[in-house]
Design a protein around this motif. Structure first.
Motif, PDB file in Angstrom:
ATOM      1  N   VAL A   1      33.214  13.896   4.438  1.00 27.30           N
ATOM      2  CA  VAL A   1      33.398  12.893   5.486  1.00 27.30           C
ATOM      3  C   VAL A   1      34.396  13.420   6.509  1.00 27.30           C
ATOM      4  O   VAL A   1      35.499  13.856   6.138  1.00 27.30           O
ATOM      5  CB  VAL A   1      33.897  11.562   4.903  1.00 27.30           C
TER       6      VAL A   1
ATOM      7  N   ASP B   1      38.563  13.411   6.452  1.00 27.25           N
ATOM      8  CA  ASP B   1      39.021  13.176   5.084  1.00 27.25           C
ATOM      9  C   ASP B   1      40.140  14.171   4.770  1.00 27.25           C
ATOM     10  O   ASP B   1      39.910  15.381   4.692  1.00 27.25           O
ATOM     11  CB  ASP B   1      37.849  13.343   4.119  1.00 27.25           C
TER      12      ASP B   1
ATOM     13  N   THR C   1      33.868   2.502   8.621  1.00 27.10           N
ATOM     14  CA  THR C   1      34.598   3.135   7.526  1.00 27.10           C
ATOM     15  C   THR C   1      33.599   3.784   6.578  1.00 27.10           C
ATOM     16  O   THR C   1      32.383   3.695   6.777  1.00 27.10           O
ATOM     17  CB  THR C   1      35.474   2.106   6.788  1.00 27.10           C
ATOM     18  N   ALA C   2      34.126   4.456   5.554  1.00 25.39           N
ATOM     19  CA  ALA C   2      33.280   5.111   4.561  1.00 25.39           C
ATOM     20  C   ALA C   2      33.865   4.882   3.179  1.00 25.39           C
ATOM     21  O   ALA C   2      35.052   4.581   3.030  1.00 25.39           O
ATOM     22  CB  ALA C   2      33.175   6.610   4.848  1.00 25.39           C
TER      23      ALA C   2
ATOM     24  N   PRO D   1      30.258   7.022  -3.216  1.00 24.55           N
ATOM     25  CA  PRO D   1      30.627   7.563  -1.901  1.00 24.55           C
ATOM     26  C   PRO D   1      29.496   7.384  -0.894  1.00 24.55           C
ATOM     27  O   PRO D   1      28.312   7.430  -1.230  1.00 24.55           O
ATOM     28  CB  PRO D   1      30.889   9.045  -2.195  1.00 24.55           C
TER      29      PRO D   1
ATOM     30  N   PRO E   1      35.706  18.020   1.085  1.00 28.34           N
ATOM     31  CA  PRO E   1      35.354  16.724   1.677  1.00 28.34           C
ATOM     32  C   PRO E   1      34.074  16.821   2.500  1.00 28.34           C
ATOM     33  O   PRO E   1      33.803  17.855   3.124  1.00 28.34           O
ATOM     34  CB  PRO E   1      36.560  16.400   2.567  1.00 28.34           C
TER      35      PRO E   1
ATOM     36  N   GLU F   1      28.464   7.860   3.607  1.00 30.82           N
ATOM     37  CA  GLU F   1      28.836   8.219   4.964  1.00 30.82           C
ATOM     38  C   GLU F   1      29.365   6.963   5.655  1.00 30.82           C
ATOM     39  O   GLU F   1      29.406   5.890   5.079  1.00 30.82           O
ATOM     40  CB  GLU F   1      27.616   8.790   5.695  1.00 30.82           C
TER      41      GLU F   1
ATOM     42  N   THR G   1      42.221  19.899   3.470  1.00 26.62           N
ATOM     43  CA  THR G   1      41.049  19.421   4.214  1.00 26.62           C
ATOM     44  C   THR G   1      39.860  20.323   3.916  1.00 26.62           C
ATOM     45  O   THR G   1      39.979  21.310   3.173  1.00 26.62           O
ATOM     46  CB  THR G   1      41.334  19.427   5.718  1.00 26.62           C
TER      47      THR G   1
ATOM     48  N   ARG H   1      34.914   6.872   0.244  1.00 27.93           N
ATOM     49  CA  ARG H   1      35.223   8.288   0.053  1.00 27.93           C
ATOM     50  C   ARG H   1      35.216   8.651  -1.428  1.00 27.93           C
ATOM     51  O   ARG H   1      35.624   7.839  -2.273  1.00 27.93           O
ATOM     52  CB  ARG H   1      36.575   8.611   0.680  1.00 27.93           C
TER      53      ARG H   1
ATOM     54  N   LEU I   1      42.127   3.791   3.045  1.00 21.83           N
ATOM     55  CA  LEU I   1      40.868   4.416   2.644  1.00 21.83           C
ATOM     56  C   LEU I   1      40.232   3.657   1.490  1.00 21.83           C
ATOM     57  O   LEU I   1      40.911   3.204   0.562  1.00 21.83           O
ATOM     58  CB  LEU I   1      41.107   5.865   2.231  1.00 21.83           C
TER      59      LEU I   1
ATOM     60  N   VAL J   1      38.142   4.195  -1.600  1.00 19.19           N
ATOM     61  CA  VAL J   1      37.907   5.359  -2.447  1.00 19.19           C
ATOM     62  C   VAL J   1      37.090   4.949  -3.665  1.00 19.19           C
ATOM     63  O   VAL J   1      37.321   3.883  -4.251  1.00 19.19           O
ATOM     64  CB  VAL J   1      39.240   5.997  -2.886  1.00 19.19           C
TER      65      VAL J   1
ATOM     66  N   ARG K   1      39.098  12.434  -5.088  1.00 20.34           N
ATOM     67  CA  ARG K   1      39.401  13.855  -5.019  1.00 20.34           C
ATOM     68  C   ARG K   1      40.153  14.319  -6.270  1.00 20.34           C
ATOM     69  O   ARG K   1      41.041  13.617  -6.776  1.00 20.34           O
ATOM     70  CB  ARG K   1      40.249  14.158  -3.788  1.00 20.34           C
TER      71      ARG K   1
END
Length: 405
Positions: free
Chosen positions: A354, A357, A317-318, A290, A352, A292, A379, A320, A231, A233, A323
């Protein structure tokens, strides 16, 4: 008089000129006439012998032609003389109009070449990668006599369709001695001859051997990236391996990752050179803002950038968001009693946005207590989880109130 007209200052081996011999009046002696044989004296070997011409008594012809053909080049200019013999020779004197001497030059050369740094060390062939273009230089040199127009045709002895030439026929206008043709690699092929032939001016210009051309496959380059598992991030680094099948025979290629959503991530870069020993190198991605889902691709630049091809053209990909996991109602104390367990809640501070995620929270093993379950997944639809804690030995510890993952 007997006058020679049409002698030029220079000519090439294998070419001919016509010299016209003109007498002022027909022979007037009782019989016979005169014979005129053009001569270059000690340099006659440079020309194909000519029998000369005769002007006889009773003939009304005042001019006749002789053909002079050069058989070998001369050293400097060669003077022409027109000896007169025969029964009437005493009343004629020789004269030459225009040039009185001529120089015979060797034939001119037509040479092919390309970039000197794009050659194979094994056979000297010029190298071109599939989909790339190299110039083919055609050079007539500096002709001793200005030409009036030359046309050459290129041909390749390798696999049909493996290269494209643009154009294949080259026309040199009068006085122009250099031109360039583009050669494009279409499919890989072994080294083969690229030749030139002369269709206009062949009596003067001679090709100097062929050159060899070899078409190479482009080199594969791959990025070790699994978007679902690795990921990107916000605020964190992600190191990814880039591997090439080999390095290019010339030049360098710089690789970096680019994202089609502007301003969302940065990427370090690496340069593959001809002497790069390790074919796997690492670049690092850093999430900025971040986003989309977008497309992540490799950007290949440098003098050898077009010599490579990507095994995977792009990755979806994104970037993210980072968190924050909150630890709610952590117990302040535990007792060594199997029935004395306590609970606390771990919760996502923000949901999240996305799809797919997932934040995984794992308890670090401890000798003083157990946490069940040891791993939970948070989630958008399940942002909270309850953990059960049991003491197994005496100790003093502090539970966190939040954890960044």
């Amino acid at each position: 008089t007997v006058t020679a007209y049409g002698l030029t200052p220079g000519m090439y081996v294998g070419t001919s000129i016509v010299v016209t011999l003109v007498i002022t009046r027909p022979p007037q002696c009782s019989s016979g006439g005169i014979t005129v044989v053009p001569s270059f004296g000690s340099n006659d070997a440079n020309f194909v012998p000519d029998a000369g011409v005769e002007f006889n008594v009773g003939s009304s012809s005042l001019s006749k032609d002789v053909v002079l053909t050069a058989s070998q080049s001369s050293v400097g200019y060669v003077p022409l003389s027109i000896p007169i013999s025969g029964t009437c020779s005493s009343i004629y004197a020789p004269a030459i109009s225009n040039a009185s001497s001529i120089r015979v030059f060797p034939k001119e050369s037509v040479t092919l070449s390309s970039w000197s740094n794009m050659t194979s060390p094994s056979d000297g062939a010029y190298l071109v990668y599939v989909g790339n273009v190299i110039p083919i230089f055609i050079d007539l040199g500096t002709p001793a006599i200005k030409h009036t127009g030359v046309t050459v045709v290129l041909s390749f002895a390798g696999l049909p369709g493996s290269i494209a030439l643009s154009p294949t026929t080259v026309v040199f206008p009068a006085g122009v001695n250099k031109s360039t043709v583009n050669l494009t690699g279409i499919t890989d092929t072994a080294a083969a001859d690229l030749s030139v032939s002369v269709s206009v001016g062949a009596g003067i210009f001679v090709p100097v051997g062929p050159i060899k051309v070899k078409v190479l496959r482009t080199i594969p380059i791959s990025l070790a990236f699994v978007p679902s598992a690795q990921l990107i991030v916000q605020g964190r680094d992600l190191a990814l391996d880039v591997t090439v099948g080999s390095v290019a025979v010339v030049g360098s290629m710089t690789v970096r990752a680019v994202y089609n959503v502007s301003g969302r991530l940065n990427s370090t870069s690496f340069e593959f050179k001809t002497d790069t020993a390790d074919l796997t190198q690492r670049i690092t991605l850093y999430g900025l803002i971040p986003s989309e889902f977008g497309l992540l691709t490799l950007q290949l630049s440098g003098t050898a950038g077009t010599f490579y091809h990507q095994t995977v053209s792009s990755y979806t990909t994104a970037v993210r968001p980072q968190r924050t996991v909150l630890v709610l109602n952590p117990p302040t104390e535990l007792f060594l009693n199997p029935t004395n367990t306590k609970q606390m809640i771990v919760s996502l501070q923000s949901l999240p946005t996305v799809p797919g995620d997932i934040v995984t929270v794992t308890h670090t093993p401890s000798t003083s207590m157990t946490v069940s379950p040891t791993t939970v997944e948070l989630t958008a639809t399940n942002p909270n989880a309850t953990l059960t804690i049991e003491a197994v030995s005496y100790t003093h510890l502090t539970l966190p109130t939040k954890r960044i993952v």
